[in-house]
Scaffold this motif. Structure first.
Motif, short mmCIF file in Angstrom:
data_model
loop_
_atom_site.label_atom_id
_atom_site.label_comp_id
_atom_site.label_asym_id
_atom_site.label_seq_id
_atom_site.Cartn_x
_atom_site.Cartn_y
_atom_site.Cartn_z
N LEU A 37 0.84 -1.20 0.00
CA LEU A 37 0.00 0.00 0.00
C LEU A 37 0.88 1.26 0.00
N GLY A 38 2.03 1.18 0.66
CA GLY A 38 2.97 2.30 0.63
C GLY A 38 3.51 2.54 -0.77
N LEU A 39 3.85 1.46 -1.46
CA LEU A 39 4.33 1.59 -2.85
C LEU A 39 3.24 2.14 -3.75
N ALA A 40 2.00 1.65 -3.52
CA ALA A 40 0.87 2.14 -4.32
C ALA A 40 0.67 3.64 -4.09
N THR A 41 0.85 4.08 -2.84
CA THR A 41 0.73 5.50 -2.51
C THR A 41 1.76 6.31 -3.30
N TYR A 65 -3.65 9.82 -0.29
CA TYR A 65 -3.61 8.50 -0.93
C TYR A 65 -3.34 7.41 0.12
N ALA A 66 -2.36 7.68 1.00
CA ALA A 66 -1.94 6.66 1.97
C ALA A 66 -3.10 6.28 2.90
N ILE A 67 -3.81 7.30 3.42
CA ILE A 67 -4.88 7.01 4.38
C ILE A 67 -6.05 6.32 3.69
N ARG A 317 12.47 9.73 4.76
CA ARG A 317 11.49 10.22 5.74
C ARG A 317 10.07 10.09 5.17
N ALA A 318 9.92 10.49 3.90
CA ALA A 318 8.59 10.39 3.26
C ALA A 318 8.13 8.94 3.22
N TYR A 319 9.04 7.99 2.97
CA TYR A 319 8.66 6.57 2.95
C TYR A 319 8.06 6.16 4.31
N PHE A 320 8.75 6.54 5.41
CA PHE A 320 8.26 6.14 6.73
C PHE A 320 6.93 6.83 7.06
N LEU A 321 6.79 8.10 6.67
CA LEU A 321 5.52 8.79 6.93
C LEU A 321 4.40 8.10 6.15
N ILE A 322 4.68 7.70 4.91
CA ILE A 322 3.67 7.00 4.11
C ILE A 322 3.24 5.71 4.81
N LEU A 323 4.23 4.94 5.30
CA LEU A 323 3.90 3.68 5.99
C LEU A 323 3.06 3.96 7.24
N ALA A 324 3.36 5.07 7.93
CA ALA A 324 2.57 5.44 9.12
C ALA A 324 1.15 5.79 8.72
N PHE A 325 0.99 6.56 7.65
CA PHE A 325 -0.35 6.99 7.24
C PHE A 325 -1.17 5.80 6.73
N VAL A 326 -0.53 4.89 6.00
CA VAL A 326 -1.20 3.66 5.57
C VAL A 326 -1.67 2.88 6.81
N SER A 327 -0.80 2.82 7.83
CA SER A 327 -1.13 2.06 9.04
C SER A 327 -2.29 2.69 9.81
N ILE A 328 -2.39 4.03 9.79
CA ILE A 328 -3.55 4.68 10.45
C ILE A 328 -4.83 4.14 9.84
N GLY A 329 -4.88 4.12 8.50
CA GLY A 329 -6.07 3.62 7.82
C GLY A 329 -6.32 2.16 8.14
N LEU A 330 -5.25 1.36 8.13
CA LEU A 330 -5.40 -0.08 8.37
C LEU A 330 -5.90 -0.38 9.78
N GLU A 331 -5.52 0.46 10.75
CA GLU A 331 -5.88 0.19 12.15
C GLU A 331 -7.30 0.66 12.50
N PHE A 332 -7.92 1.41 11.62
CA PHE A 332 -9.20 2.02 11.96
C PHE A 332 -10.32 0.98 12.03
N ARG A 333 -11.09 1.01 13.14
CA ARG A 333 -12.26 0.13 13.30
C ARG A 333 -13.36 0.91 14.01
N LEU A 334 -14.56 0.77 13.51
CA LEU A 334 -15.68 1.52 14.10
C LEU A 334 -16.44 0.72 15.15
N THR A 335 -16.19 -0.59 15.21
CA THR A 335 -17.07 -1.46 15.99
C THR A 335 -17.07 -1.19 17.49
N LYS A 336 -15.99 -0.56 18.01
CA LYS A 336 -15.90 -0.37 19.47
C LYS A 336 -16.79 0.77 19.98
#
Lengths: 372, 49
Positions: A37-41, A65-67, A317-336
């Motif tokens: 997903l980072g590469l796709a971003t 894109y990342a989120i 630095r941009a690579y790591f920020l992209i991975l962080a932003f992708v991970s924000i999206g991946l971790e998101f859950r509404l069920t709680k």
């Protein structure tokens, strides 16, 4: 009655519990997903402006894109039923902190010193006012003291990390942490897009916009995403201001520990032991890396080092920020969110609006004449 | 590191093998190591796109 140690033992987030269920092969599947997903971003960031000629689409920044890709990925792993297995690779905290250490290389040391001093002033004013406002309104809406402490810490300091730190201090349950973490992300996601838009609408300068974003959005990764959307100056100031705010987490956690021990659970003077140790344990060490990276890079530039070195560090630095932003999206859950009803959501929403207004006022006063 | 200390520490996490990792320190070390490699010219140009 449970002991303090036992209470802390159960004070894990659901994410941590999920990670314990993960095996090494699934970790690498998750990591491959984050990297893909980072590469796709990066691919979309480079190519969409070439493919499309519309003005606003051309100016979409990589955090968007990342989120969005991360949210899509979150939906896919949820449908496939593998979320718990791959979640161990969604390391938002590690990616964002590594990215911020590397960001230090593009910030001159004198800028950190000047903005950091203002950032500490802003953080003290904001954290104290927003914390007590959230605590007060939580009391008015009859939210329990432990959840109030988590909500107040997370909205006033730095989101999930602060909620976990506060949970250790007040012996909150893992359900309360997971609930607070979901609320934090739910409010942070739209803020990533809303605040840069409002900053443009209000005509804020880069430093003021950065200070506003840094003092407002709860999670550090989301602060970096919003700052990057506004621009490089805003990103630098947002990161410095947020780091200053992160440093206060230890102070608040220790204060909460003492308050709950002395006044809620009435444990007496024993509660004051170990306060200084706890302050260091909760100090965000990556801030030291950020300052050291700035010092090294400042020396490197002054010594006539090649600009390609700094440029390479900025790309990484941009690579790591992209991975962080992708991970924000991946971790998101509404069920709680259904567990605690509407009151904590109202508390968090009110506190966010209060934070938005007071942070704008303070950032405008402190950073109006700031030059990088 | 005990689990109590693990959870007390800021942004501490547990790796896939169950070994405790303090992500604050890990991120600091990785970030500074990458910066050193970049400044010394050891990052291949092909990686930077």
């Amino acid at each position: 009655m449970s002991t303090r140690s036992e209470s802390i033992d159960i004070a894990e987030t659901d994410a941590l519990a999920e990670r314990s269920q993960s095996s090494a092969p699934w970790f690498f599947v998750g990591l491959a997903l984050v990297l893909a997903l980072g590469l796709a971003t990066r691919f979309l960031e480079k190519n969409v402006p070439v493919w499309v000629d519309w003005g606003w689409v051309k100016s979409v920044e990589y955090p968007v894109y990342a989120i969005v890709l991360g949210l899509v990925g979150s939906g896919i792993v949820g449908v496939l039923g593998i979320r718990e297995k791959v979640a161990s690779a969604f390391r938002t905290e590690f990616f964002i902190k590594t990215g911020l250490v590397l960001l230090g290389a593009s910030v001159q040391l004198h800028v950190i010193a000047r903005a950091g001093a203002l950032g500490v002033v802003q953080a003290v004013l904001l954290v104290s006012s927003v914390f007590f406002f959230t605590w007060w309104i939580g009391g008015k809406l009859k939210v329990g003291e432990k959840l109030r402490a988590l909500l107040a810490a997370s909205v006033s300091i730095c989101g999930v990390s602060a909620a976990i730190a506060a949970a250790g201090a007040v012996r909150a349950t893992k359900e309360q942490i997971a609930y607070t973490a979901t609320l934090v992300i739910l409010f942070a996601l739209p803020s990533i897009f809303l605040l840069p838009w409002l900053a443009g609408l209000l005509g804020l300068s880069g430093p003021v916009a950065g200070a506003w974003i840094g003092g407002n959005i709860d999670t550090t990764a989301a602060v970096a995403a919003a700052g990057a959307i506004v621009g490089e100056e805003a990103l630098q100031i947002a990161a410095i201001v947020k780091s200053a705010q992160n440093v206060l987490m230890g102070v608040v956690a220790v204060a909460l520990t003492l308050y709950f021990a002395l006044y809620v659970e009435k444990k007496g003077q024993d509660a004051t032991k170990g306060a200084s140790k706890a302050l260091w344990e909760r100090f965000p060490k990556f801030v030291l890396g950020f300052i050291l990276a700035s010092a090294v890079a400042t020396w490197y530039v002054n010594a006539g080092g090649a600009s390609a070195g700094i440029s390479a560090a900025n790309t990484l630095r941009a690579y790591f920020l992209i991975l962080a932003f992708v991970s924000i999206g991946l971790e998101f859950r509404l069920t709680k969110l259904l567990a605690e009803g509407w009151r904590p959501i109202a508390v968090f929403g009110s506190a966010t609006v209060f934070n938005l207004a007071i942070a704008l006022l303070i950032a405008s006063i402190l950073f109006s004449n700031f030059q990088i | 590191m005990s689990q109590k200390e693990d959870l007390d520490a800021t942004a501490t996490d547990t790796g896939p093998g169950g070994k405790a990792l303090n992500e604050d320190w890990l991120a600091t070390i990785v970030g500074l190591a990458i910066l050193a490699l970049a400044l010394l010219g050891f990052i291949p140009r092909e990686v930077l796109w």
